[in-house]
Scaffold this active site. Structure first.
Site, PDB file in Angstrom:
ATOM      1  N   TRP A   1     -13.839   9.300   3.871  1.00 46.14           N
ATOM      2  CA  TRP A   1     -14.521   8.575   4.947  1.00 46.14           C
ATOM      3  C   TRP A   1     -14.417   9.375   6.228  1.00 46.14           C
ATOM      4  O   TRP A   1     -13.603  10.313   6.346  1.00 46.14           O
ATOM      5  CB  TRP A   1     -13.941   7.176   5.122  1.00 46.14           C
TER       6      TRP A   1
ATOM      7  N   THR B   1      -8.191   6.157  16.268  1.00 41.24           N
ATOM      8  CA  THR B   1      -8.569   6.596  14.929  1.00 41.24           C
ATOM      9  C   THR B   1      -9.199   7.981  14.976  1.00 41.24           C
ATOM     10  O   THR B   1      -8.870   8.855  14.166  1.00 41.24           O
ATOM     11  CB  THR B   1      -9.562   5.599  14.297  1.00 41.24           C
TER      12      THR B   1
ATOM     13  N   GLU C   1       0.827  -1.213   0.000  1.00 44.10           N
ATOM     14  CA  GLU C   1       0.000   0.000   0.000  1.00 44.10           C
ATOM     15  C   GLU C   1       0.857   1.257   0.000  1.00 44.10           C
ATOM     16  O   GLU C   1       1.901   1.320   0.647  1.00 44.10           O
ATOM     17  CB  GLU C   1      -0.895  -0.015   1.247  1.00 44.10           C
TER      18      GLU C   1
ATOM     19  N   GLU D   1      -2.837  11.011   2.356  1.00 46.52           N
ATOM     20  CA  GLU D   1      -4.004  11.168   3.222  1.00 46.52           C
ATOM     21  C   GLU D   1      -4.136  12.624   3.671  1.00 46.52           C
ATOM     22  O   GLU D   1      -3.157  13.267   4.031  1.00 46.52           O
ATOM     23  CB  GLU D   1      -3.898  10.257   4.441  1.00 46.52           C
TER      24      GLU D   1
END
Length: 287
Positions: free
Chosen positions: A208, A219, A120, A124
């Site tokens: 998201w 998170t 990956e 972000e």
């Protein structure tokens, strides 16, 4: 991608927020999997032209709208997480996305390269961070540490259009902002290549709510705090995407379970060397 669930299910609500971007339906390091179809090169999507630009893509969650800024990825309510991914894969290449990130506490806009064995590479964007963007990578889904993220300065990514790019070869991975190299990861620097992203990947773009109350405290904290959905809509806009595949062919086959780039066979016409043809990369992309 930070704290993302690596599961294919979109049934469970918590998973539906983020699994659309980082999951695999078949891990070739664990079993035999179908070959990955290759992205034709060059691959260009001009989303200012509307839904026709989705040719070559699949909408994996939610839906998009279109405007003068291109494709609009919008969270209107809890549970929304519109996401798209390319139908084909690249095996080393150059990728650029011209876009504006979404504003909003706890809102995360993401540009992700992801392979079937969970290699990956990430860009972000946090909705309340107006001075930088985060770069990150993972090898084979290794999340034992979260110390690979490095932020880089960029002015007002939520209100100013910028181009975020990746130049990915067997030797190195370069993150670029507006044509200027920001970070270079060499193969040997990623645990001697063990954690270096090196298998065919497709491109996934989405938004998201990392700040959703169903997420873990870690998170929510990383995403900038709890999301207040009464302040929706939260919108990321993508103007265009350009991809140059450095190993053109028709498909990519894993020949064993090592997950090494040397084990990937390029099917059809094209280069089977696994490296990059840097002559096709934009100036400065190999810095």
């Amino acid at each position: 991608m930070h704290y993302f669930l690596r599961a294919a299910s979109a049934v469970v609500f918590a998973a539906s927020l983020c699994s659309a971007q980082t999951f695999t339906s078949c891990d070739p390091t664990k079993k035999s999997c179908p070959a990955n179809s290759a992205i034709s090169t060059p691959f260009t999507s001009d989303f200012t032209q509307g839904a026709a630009a989705l040719s070559g893509w699949t909408v994996t969650a939610g839906s998009l709208t279109y405007g003068s800024d291109g494709a609009q990825f919008t969270i209107n309510k809890r549970g929304d997480a519109p996401t798209i991914q390319t139908n084909g894969y690249l095996f080393f290449g150059y990728v650029e996305v011209t876009m504006k990130a979404a504003s909003g506490q706890g809102i995360v806009s993401s540009v992700v390269l992801e392979s079937d064995d969970l290699d990956e590479v990430d860009w972000e964007f946090l909705g309340t961070t107006t001075t930088n963007v985060q770069s990150n990578y993972f090898g084979k889904g290794n999340t034992t540490t979260y110390d690979r993220m490095i932020p880089y300065n960029v002015a007002s990514p939520q209100t100013t259009t910028h181009t975020f790019a990746l130049n990915w070869t067997a030797d190195s991975l370069v993150w670029l902002i507006d044509g200027v190299a920001q970070r270079t990861l060499h193969y040997a620097d990623a645990v001697g290549g063990k954690n270096y992203p090196q298998t065919p990947m497709n491109l996934r773009i989405g938004i998201w709510a990392g700040g959703d109350p169903s997420n873990s405290p870690g998170t929510i904290s990383w995403a900038g705090g709890k999301t207040d959905y009464t302040k929706a809509p939260f919108t990321m806009s993508v103007q265009s995407v350009k991809i140059t595949n450095y190993s053109p062919g028709t498909a990519y086959q894993y020949t064993d379970t090592t997950g090494s780039w040397q084990s990937i066979k390029v099917l059809g016409a094209g280069n089977n060397a696994g490296g990059a043809d840097n002559s096709t990369a934009p100036a400065g992309a190999t810095s």
